[in-house]
Structures are given as structure tokens and as C-alpha cells.
Design a protein around this motif. Sequence first.
Motif, PDB file in Angstrom:
ATOM      1  N   MET A 292       0.835  -1.194   0.000  1.00  0.00           N
ATOM      2  CA  MET A 292       0.000   0.000   0.000  1.00  0.00           C
ATOM      3  C   MET A 292       0.877   1.253   0.000  1.00  0.00           C
ATOM      4  SD  MET A 292      -2.971   1.337  -0.184  1.00  0.00           S
ATOM      5  CE  MET A 292      -4.125   0.008   0.171  1.00  0.00           C
ATOM      6  N   VAL A 293       0.649   2.116  -0.961  1.00  0.00           N
ATOM      7  CA  VAL A 293       1.397   3.363  -1.083  1.00  0.00           C
ATOM      8  C   VAL A 293       0.745   4.424  -0.195  1.00  0.00           C
ATOM      9  CG1 VAL A 293       2.086   5.208  -2.661  1.00  0.00           C
ATOM     10  CG2 VAL A 293       2.191   2.825  -3.399  1.00  0.00           C
ATOM     11  N   ARG A 294       1.558   5.149   0.553  1.00  0.00           N
ATOM     12  CA  ARG A 294       1.067   6.100   1.550  1.00  0.00           C
ATOM     13  C   ARG A 294       0.082   7.107   0.962  1.00  0.00           C
ATOM     14  NH1 ARG A 294       2.082  11.204   3.373  1.00  0.00           N
ATOM     15  NH2 ARG A 294       2.028  11.554   5.647  1.00  0.00           N
ATOM     16  N   ASP A 295       0.488   7.825  -0.091  1.00  0.00           N
ATOM     17  CA  ASP A 295      -0.370   8.876  -0.640  1.00  0.00           C
ATOM     18  C   ASP A 295      -1.635   8.302  -1.262  1.00  0.00           C
ATOM     19  OD1 ASP A 295       2.149  11.326  -1.729  1.00  0.00           O
ATOM     20  OD2 ASP A 295       1.419  10.730   0.237  1.00  0.00           O
ATOM     21  N   THR A 296      -1.544   7.109  -1.817  1.00  0.00           N
ATOM     22  CA  THR A 296      -2.731   6.463  -2.383  1.00  0.00           C
ATOM     23  C   THR A 296      -3.742   6.166  -1.282  1.00  0.00           C
ATOM     24  OG1 THR A 296      -1.421   5.456  -4.155  1.00  0.00           O
ATOM     25  CG2 THR A 296      -3.564   4.481  -3.685  1.00  0.00           C
ATOM     26  N   ALA A 297      -3.255   5.641  -0.156  1.00  0.00           N
ATOM     27  CA  ALA A 297      -4.135   5.326   0.966  1.00  0.00           C
ATOM     28  C   ALA A 297      -4.783   6.584   1.531  1.00  0.00           C
ATOM     29  CB  ALA A 297      -3.363   4.588   2.053  1.00  0.00           C
ATOM     30  N   LEU A 298      -3.980   7.633   1.741  1.00  0.00           N
ATOM     31  CA  LEU A 298      -4.526   8.868   2.308  1.00  0.00           C
ATOM     32  C   LEU A 298      -5.523   9.520   1.362  1.00  0.00           C
ATOM     33  CD1 LEU A 298      -1.416  10.500   4.024  1.00  0.00           C
ATOM     34  CD2 LEU A 298      -3.456   9.563   5.124  1.00  0.00           C
ATOM     35  N   ALA A 299      -5.223   9.493   0.061  1.00  0.00           N
ATOM     36  CA  ALA A 299      -6.152  10.078  -0.903  1.00  0.00           C
ATOM     37  C   ALA A 299      -7.481   9.333  -0.886  1.00  0.00           C
ATOM     38  CB  ALA A 299      -5.540  10.048  -2.305  1.00  0.00           C
ATOM     39  N   PHE A 300      -7.421   8.012  -0.774  1.00  0.00           N
ATOM     40  CA  PHE A 300      -8.646   7.211  -0.726  1.00  0.00           C
ATOM     41  C   PHE A 300      -9.452   7.519   0.536  1.00  0.00           C
ATOM     42  CE2 PHE A 300     -11.251   3.583  -1.817  1.00  0.00           C
ATOM     43  CZ  PHE A 300     -11.718   3.147  -0.592  1.00  0.00           C
ATOM     44  N   ILE A 301      -8.757   7.532   1.677  1.00  0.00           N
ATOM     45  CA  ILE A 301      -9.435   7.808   2.950  1.00  0.00           C
ATOM     46  C   ILE A 301     -10.026   9.210   2.951  1.00  0.00           C
ATOM     47  CG2 ILE A 301      -9.054   8.143   5.425  1.00  0.00           C
ATOM     48  CD1 ILE A 301      -6.946   5.868   5.207  1.00  0.00           C
ATOM     49  N   ASN A 302      -9.258  10.183   2.477  1.00  0.00           N
ATOM     50  CA  ASN A 302      -9.762  11.556   2.434  1.00  0.00           C
ATOM     51  C   ASN A 302     -10.945  11.681   1.485  1.00  0.00           C
ATOM     52  OD1 ASN A 302      -8.096  12.772   4.326  1.00  0.00           O
ATOM     53  ND2 ASN A 302      -6.445  13.088   2.863  1.00  0.00           N
ATOM     54  N   GLY A 303     -10.926  10.903   0.411  1.00  0.00           N
ATOM     55  CA  GLY A 303     -12.065  10.913  -0.496  1.00  0.00           C
ATOM     56  C   GLY A 303     -13.334  10.447   0.193  1.00  0.00           C
ATOM     57  N   ARG A 304     -13.217   9.396   1.002  1.00  0.00           N
ATOM     58  CA  ARG A 304     -14.373   8.893   1.749  1.00  0.00           C
ATOM     59  C   ARG A 304     -14.821   9.917   2.804  1.00  0.00           C
ATOM     60  NH1 ARG A 304     -15.557   3.390   0.689  1.00  0.00           N
ATOM     61  NH2 ARG A 304     -14.951   3.186  -1.504  1.00  0.00           N
ATOM     62  N   PHE A 305     -13.864  10.480   3.543  1.00  0.00           N
ATOM     63  CA  PHE A 305     -14.207  11.442   4.587  1.00  0.00           C
ATOM     64  C   PHE A 305     -14.828  12.701   3.990  1.00  0.00           C
ATOM     65  CE2 PHE A 305     -10.941   9.803   7.915  1.00  0.00           C
ATOM     66  CZ  PHE A 305     -11.858   8.855   8.338  1.00  0.00           C
ATOM     67  N   THR A 306     -14.252  13.180   2.897  1.00  0.00           N
ATOM     68  CA  THR A 306     -14.792  14.382   2.259  1.00  0.00           C
ATOM     69  C   THR A 306     -16.206  14.133   1.761  1.00  0.00           C
ATOM     70  OG1 THR A 306     -12.565  15.072   1.570  1.00  0.00           O
ATOM     71  CG2 THR A 306     -14.424  16.080   0.429  1.00  0.00           C
ATOM     72  N   GLY A 307     -16.431  12.953   1.192  1.00  0.00           N
ATOM     73  CA  GLY A 307     -17.766  12.610   0.717  1.00  0.00           C
ATOM     74  C   GLY A 307     -18.798  12.563   1.828  1.00  0.00           C
ATOM     75  N   MET A 308     -18.338  12.292   3.051  1.00  0.00           N
ATOM     76  CA  MET A 308     -19.244  12.246   4.199  1.00  0.00           C
ATOM     77  C   MET A 308     -19.303  13.581   4.935  1.00  0.00           C
ATOM     78  SD  MET A 308     -18.514   8.444   5.810  1.00  0.00           S
ATOM     79  CE  MET A 308     -16.752   8.334   5.528  1.00  0.00           C
ATOM     80  N   GLY A 309     -18.595  14.590   4.390  1.00  0.00           N
ATOM     81  CA  GLY A 309     -18.598  15.907   5.008  1.00  0.00           C
ATOM     82  C   GLY A 309     -17.779  15.992   6.277  1.00  0.00           C
ATOM     83  N   ILE A 310     -16.833  15.079   6.438  1.00  0.00           N
ATOM     84  CA  ILE A 310     -16.029  15.040   7.664  1.00  0.00           C
ATOM     85  C   ILE A 310     -14.815  15.937   7.586  1.00  0.00           C
ATOM     86  CG2 ILE A 310     -14.576  13.532   9.102  1.00  0.00           C
ATOM     87  CD1 ILE A 310     -16.550  11.289   8.593  1.00  0.00           C
ATOM     88  N   GLY A 311     -14.169  16.009   6.430  1.00  0.00           N
ATOM     89  CA  GLY A 311     -12.964  16.828   6.294  1.00  0.00           C
ATOM     90  C   GLY A 311     -11.786  16.012   5.819  1.00  0.00           C
ATOM     91  N   THR A 312     -10.583  16.516   6.105  1.00  0.00           N
ATOM     92  CA  THR A 312      -9.360  15.913   5.598  1.00  0.00           C
ATOM     93  C   THR A 312      -8.479  15.438   6.744  1.00  0.00           C
ATOM     94  OG1 THR A 312      -9.410  17.336   3.656  1.00  0.00           O
ATOM     95  CG2 THR A 312      -7.308  16.319   4.193  1.00  0.00           C
ATOM     96  N   THR A 313      -7.830  14.299   6.556  1.00  0.00           N
ATOM     97  CA  THR A 313      -6.888  13.783   7.541  1.00  0.00           C
ATOM     98  C   THR A 313      -5.483  13.793   6.960  1.00  0.00           C
ATOM     99  OG1 THR A 313      -7.075  11.488   6.820  1.00  0.00           O
ATOM    100  CG2 THR A 313      -8.638  12.257   8.474  1.00  0.00           C
ATOM    101  N   PHE A 314      -4.499  13.713   7.838  1.00  0.00           N
ATOM    102  CA  PHE A 314      -3.108  13.608   7.433  1.00  0.00           C
ATOM    103  C   PHE A 314      -2.562  12.274   7.948  1.00  0.00           C
ATOM    104  CE2 PHE A 314      -2.583  17.983   6.040  1.00  0.00           C
ATOM    105  CZ  PHE A 314      -3.602  18.636   6.715  1.00  0.00           C
TER     106      PHE A 314
END
Length: 357
Positions: A292-314
Motif C-alpha cells: 500500500m502506497v502512503r499517498d494512495t491510501a490517504l487520498a482514498f481515505i480523504n475521499g471517503r471522509f470528504t464525501g461524508m462531510g467530515i474533512g481531511t486527515t493527514f
Amino acid sequence: LRPAVPADQRLFAWKGVNTPPVNTITHPLIQHFADIASRASLDDSTLIGYGSGLRKFHLFCDIFSIPESERLPASFELLHSFCLWAVAEPSPAEALITGDIPFEPISVRSANKYLDAIRAWHIAQGWPAPLTEERRSQIAWTLRGLEKIQMHKRSRPPRPPVTLHMLAALKSSLDLSDPFEACIWAIASSAFWGLMRFGEATVQSRGKFDPKTHLTRANALFGRDLDGRDYARLDLPAAKTAKPGEIQHIFLVKQNTLCPLDALQNLASVVPALAQAPLFSWRDRQGNHRPMVRDTALAFINGRFTGMGIGTTFGHSFRIGGASFYLSQKVDPEVVRIMGRWRSLAYQVYIRAFEQV
């Protein structure tokens, strides 16, 4: 125009509505050479970083309702405005001006990297570079002033902690029978409960995996303590705070519905692998085993969070979230420090983050 592809594919997969100028003669062989040469120009880690920059740019354009026709090619005015928004960290006194405009402030250094990403996107799509050196200097002048104004603030925004609610929301959005999403969940739950740095569970790029420094399947051990409670131990072959050759241990114990042990066992079932394979890995549609590539994982997670109106994680958001949770449960701060393998006063940052939650 912008299909849901990994960050390292966005430079070529994300398009504009305008037709770029012709850059070669129309012979198919010459056009083929131009295409493969363009795609080979940048390495994987650069493509991943540039993909993140493009996501930020289009987020800005969406917020400010920039038409697709003005995004590629982008004007100096648009790119200058993007950088100001990306770096700015409005004060409470500026609330009347900012209104409900969201901000995700980054450093000036990161803003310059994002400009490099937009420049590369233009070239990859057949357009000239959008900024001259003179125009780039104008943007640098403004950002330098903004950086001085905000000198009393952090050089980077505080990492927001991932909460139990966010962890549960992420899990509910995933298909745990899917190899990629099963891997995402194993990483997220392990990073939260094990206070892991995100880079300890991921790699910088697909070709960067090294069993001497990254977790393998053999590094995950399951057992039962003297009280009969199940646990997992992850043996880190290398870590930021470890001495050369020192192995650090991450202990995970049973939780309720957000259990990291269940997540790891599910990953082993969905993505079976040999002992020396990456611990956190998945299989693509061709059956290739991929770390698992770091930026790929974070982009995927942030996509899910953003879609739920939660925001962005690092990357550190899961580690901060886990520390904040344990502190909220009255776990001794010294125990949390040991669990998180902190050896410096940097641990105080996590205490402050928890106090602000």
C-alpha cells in the motif's frame, strides 16, 4: 474529466475541456513516442505528490466555482489566487470575510510544490507551462509576505485527530471483501489503536518496499496473554526513533466493532501472501501483489471522509486520534508515551492536540 484513479495517475488521466495545441506532426508513430516519453519523464514518488497537488487545485476551483474551461490552461490570476487560499490561515477576526469558505492551510513550501504539479499537468496534457519566471516571482513575493504575517502561527496546520466516530464511518463505507479496501481498513485500525506513524504501515511508492525496513506478514504475531486475552504484536524492523538494528514492538488488543485484530485477520484471509510479502498489501485486478502506497491510501481515505462531510486527515491523524482516545479514557500519559514510542518533547504536541479536541 477527473476519474477516480490513484494519485500517481492523475497527471495523465485528469483532462480539461479545451483542446491543446499540436506539439508534433500527426504521424501515429511520432505521437506514440511523444506519449511514452512524457509518461516516463517523472518517477512514481513525484507523480504521487503531483497528484495530491492537483486534487488541492481542483478543490479550490470547485469551492470558488471556477469553470472547467478556465482550469486548463490556467491563468496567472487563477494560480495566484489558488496559492493565497492554500496558504492562508484566517484568524477569527476575519470570519465575516471568509464566511463558510473552507480552508486547509499548507506551508509555502508545499504551495510551491503544488505549483510544480500544475505546471507538470499542463505539460503532460500538451499545454505550455502556465507561468513565466516573472509571474512565478510575483506569486513568491506575495506568499513570502503572507508567511511573515503568519509567522506567529505554525509552519503547518495542526493535524486533526481521527475520532472513533470517523473510524466507524470509514469502516462502514468499506467493502471488507475487496482486497484494496480490506488493506485500507487494516492500516487505519492498526494505526489508530497502535499509535502508528502512517509511514510505518505504508511505502512511498510501489517499488520502495524493502522487507529489511518495512513490515512483512512474518512480522505480525498473534497470541494470548496470561489473562487469556487475544493480542497481536507487530515487530517493526526499522522505526524513526529506533537505533540501527533495534526492533520496536506495536501491541494491539481486542476492541469491539473497530477491532484491529479482526482487521488484520480479515486482510490475511482476503489477501493471502507469503511470509516475506508486505504486511499491508493488496492484489490488483491482474492478481499482482502490491504494497500500500502512503499517498494512495490517504487520498482514498480523504475521499471517503470528504464525501461524508467530515474533512481531511493527514498521515499522523490516526496516531493523534489514538493518543487522544487513550488520554480521554484516563490512561496515564506516560503509558501513552511508551505505547506511541515517543522519546522527546514532541509528545507534548499530542497532549495539546487532545486538549483542543
